[in-house]
Design a protein around this motif. Structure first.
Motif, PDB file in Angstrom:
ATOM      1  N   GLU A  12      33.308  31.144   3.466  1.00 26.96           N
ATOM      2  CA  GLU A  12      34.182  30.112   2.903  1.00 26.96           C
ATOM      3  C   GLU A  12      34.911  29.286   3.952  1.00 26.96           C
ATOM      4  O   GLU A  12      35.764  28.471   3.599  1.00 26.96           O
ATOM      5  N   VAL A  13      34.624  29.505   5.231  1.00 26.80           N
ATOM      6  CA  VAL A  13      35.346  28.766   6.262  1.00 26.80           C
ATOM      7  C   VAL A  13      34.956  27.292   6.213  1.00 26.80           C
ATOM      8  O   VAL A  13      33.786  26.946   6.061  1.00 26.80           O
ATOM      9  N   VAL A  14      35.956  26.402   6.314  1.00 23.35           N
ATOM     10  CA  VAL A  14      35.718  24.954   6.283  1.00 23.35           C
ATOM     11  C   VAL A  14      36.410  24.309   7.486  1.00 23.35           C
ATOM     12  O   VAL A  14      37.418  24.816   7.980  1.00 23.35           O
ATOM     13  N   ARG A  15      35.866  23.198   7.951  1.00 20.37           N
ATOM     14  CA  ARG A  15      36.430  22.465   9.075  1.00 20.37           C
ATOM     15  C   ARG A  15      36.257  20.970   8.855  1.00 20.37           C
ATOM     16  O   ARG A  15      35.334  20.517   8.178  1.00 20.37           O
ATOM     17  N   TYR A  16      37.173  20.206   9.466  1.00 23.80           N
ATOM     18  CA  TYR A  16      37.014  18.757   9.540  1.00 23.80           C
ATOM     19  C   TYR A  16      36.106  18.415  10.721  1.00 23.80           C
ATOM     20  O   TYR A  16      36.140  19.084  11.754  1.00 23.80           O
ATOM     21  N   PHE A  17      35.307  17.368  10.565  1.00 22.74           N
ATOM     22  CA  PHE A  17      34.423  16.950  11.645  1.00 22.74           C
ATOM     23  C   PHE A  17      34.465  15.436  11.820  1.00 22.74           C
ATOM     24  O   PHE A  17      34.661  14.687  10.866  1.00 22.74           O
ATOM     25  N   MET A  18      34.264  15.014  13.056  1.00 20.35           N
ATOM     26  CA  MET A  18      34.197  13.592  13.390  1.00 20.35           C
ATOM     27  C   MET A  18      33.217  13.451  14.544  1.00 20.35           C
ATOM     28  O   MET A  18      33.064  14.371  15.356  1.00 20.35           O
ATOM     29  N   THR A  19      32.536  12.307  14.610  1.00 20.80           N
ATOM     30  CA  THR A  19      31.595  12.107  15.713  1.00 20.80           C
ATOM     31  C   THR A  19      32.340  11.727  16.994  1.00 20.80           C
ATOM     32  O   THR A  19      33.496  11.272  16.957  1.00 20.80           O
ATOM     33  N   MET A  57      40.255  12.547   8.920  1.00 20.75           N
ATOM     34  CA  MET A  57      38.984  13.225   9.204  1.00 20.75           C
ATOM     35  C   MET A  57      38.049  13.258   8.002  1.00 20.75           C
ATOM     36  O   MET A  57      36.977  13.866   8.056  1.00 20.75           O
ATOM     37  N   GLY A  58      38.459  12.615   6.894  1.00 17.98           N
ATOM     38  CA  GLY A  58      37.608  12.655   5.708  1.00 17.98           C
ATOM     39  C   GLY A  58      37.700  14.002   5.010  1.00 17.98           C
ATOM     40  O   GLY A  58      38.699  14.712   5.109  1.00 17.98           O
ATOM     41  N   GLU A  59      36.639  14.370   4.323  1.00 15.91           N
ATOM     42  CA  GLU A  59      36.626  15.637   3.589  1.00 15.91           C
ATOM     43  C   GLU A  59      36.165  16.780   4.499  1.00 15.91           C
ATOM     44  O   GLU A  59      35.264  16.595   5.315  1.00 15.91           O
ATOM     45  N   PRO A  60      36.776  17.951   4.359  1.00 15.05           N
ATOM     46  CA  PRO A  60      36.332  19.088   5.173  1.00 15.05           C
ATOM     47  C   PRO A  60      34.927  19.535   4.792  1.00 15.05           C
ATOM     48  O   PRO A  60      34.489  19.363   3.656  1.00 15.05           O
TER      49      PRO A  60
END
Length: 246
Positions: free
Chosen positions: A76-83, A108-111
Motif C-alpha cells: 500500500e505504499v504510495v509516493r509522489y513523482f515528478m520528472t 506533485m499531482g496524484e500520488p
C-alpha cells in the motif's frame, strides 16, 4: 544572489533523522532570510524525482533486467513523482519568485502506488508479473517491509496553511519558524554533541526543535532537550562561551 534549499516531503512530520534535519535546515534558511541579506534565501519542497539518484525507477529497471524479483516495501505504499525536467524547471521558477524566506511546495499531482509502478514497468519491458493468477509469469514481486522511519505515504504540507502563487504548480506554505537566538543556541548544541560523537543528544535536540518529529522507537530513547543542555557533558566549554555561529 539567490540561494535555494532543495527540501523534501520527508521534512513534513519526519519519522527519521534525515527528514528532521531537512526540516531544521528549512528553519535555518528562514531565519537567515529574516536577518536581512543581499542573498535571497528560499526553500523548495517536493517529492520523488523519476530517474534521479536514489529513485526507485532505476532500481526496478535493474531488478527486472536481472530476472527479478522486484522488491516493493509494502503493497500500500504510495509516493509522489515528478520528472527531472519538471522538477528542475519548477525549482528555478520558484527561486525566481522568491523575495526571501518562502517555503515553496511543488504540486506533485496524484500520488502513485509503488506496486502499480512496479507492475507497469514489468509490462513496459515486455514481461509479465508472476503471481497466483499467473504462475507462468516472468518476474516475481516480493514485499520487503517498510524500512526504519519510512512512511506508507508522504505529505508536502505540515499544516493546512498554503497559498497559490502566480504559477499554477507552485504553492507557498506558511509554517512556524525559529527565532534567531533559538537557531544560534541550537547550532551551538548540535556542534558540541557532534564534536563529542554523542548521537542521543543530537536526536534529542532534533525532537526539541523540529515540531512534529516522531522518531520510531529505536530513535526515541533520549529525552528531548530544549536549548541543548541535558547535562554538563553535552555543551563543549569553548562552544558555550559564544564562539561564533553565523
Amino acid at each position: 544572489k539567490h540561494f535555494i534549499l532543495v527540501s523534501t516531503d520527508k521534512a513534513v512530520r519526519p519519522t527519521n533523522v534525515m527528514g528532521a534535519t531537512k526540516r531544521f535546515a528549512e528553519m535555518v534558511l528562514q531565519t537567515m532570510a529574516a536577518r536581512g541579506s543581499d542573498t535571497v534565501f528560499s526553500i523548495v519542497r517536493f517529492g520523488n524525482v523519476l530517474g534521479s539518484s536514489g529513485s526507485v525507477v532505476p532500481l526496478f529497471r535493474d531488478q527486472i533486467r536481472q530476472g527479478g524479483p522486484v522488491t516493493v516495501t509494502h503493497p500500500e505504499v504510495v509516493r509522489y513523482f515528478m520528472t527531472i525536467p519538471e522538477a528542475s524547471q519548477l525549482v528555478i521558477q520558484a527561486g525566481a519568485m522568491a523575495k526571501g524566506g518562502e517555503v515553496f511546495v511543488l504540486d506533485m499531482g496524484e500520488p502513485v502506488r509503488i506496486l502499480d509502478l512496479a507492475q507497469t514497468m514489468i509490462r513496459l519491458m515486455g514481461l509479465s508479473v508472476r503471481d497466483e493468477s499467473n504462475p507462468e509469469g516472468d518476474i516475481d514481486i516480493v514485499f520487503s517491509g517498510l524500512r526504519p522511519g519510512e512512511k506508507l505515504f508522504e505529505e508536502l504540507l505540515i499544516g493546512d496553511a498554503s497559498v497559490r502563487t502566480e504559477h499554477e504548480m507552485i504553492m507557498q506554505a506558511h509554517e512556524e519558524t525559529l527565532s534567531d537566538s533559538d537557531v544560534v543556541t541550537a547550532m551551538e548544541a548540535f556542534r558540541a554533541a557532534l564534536d563529542r560523537g554523542q548521537s542521543e543528544p543530537l536526536k534529542a535536540l532534533l525532537r526539541s526543535y523540529v515540531n512534529g518529529y516522531q522518531p520510531r522507537q529505536e530513535d526515541s530513547e533520549a529525552p528531548a532537550v530544549r536549548g541543548g543542555v541535558e547535562s554538563a557533558t553535552v555543551i563543549d566549554p569553548q562552544v558555550a562561551s559564544g564562539k561564533g555561529v553565523h
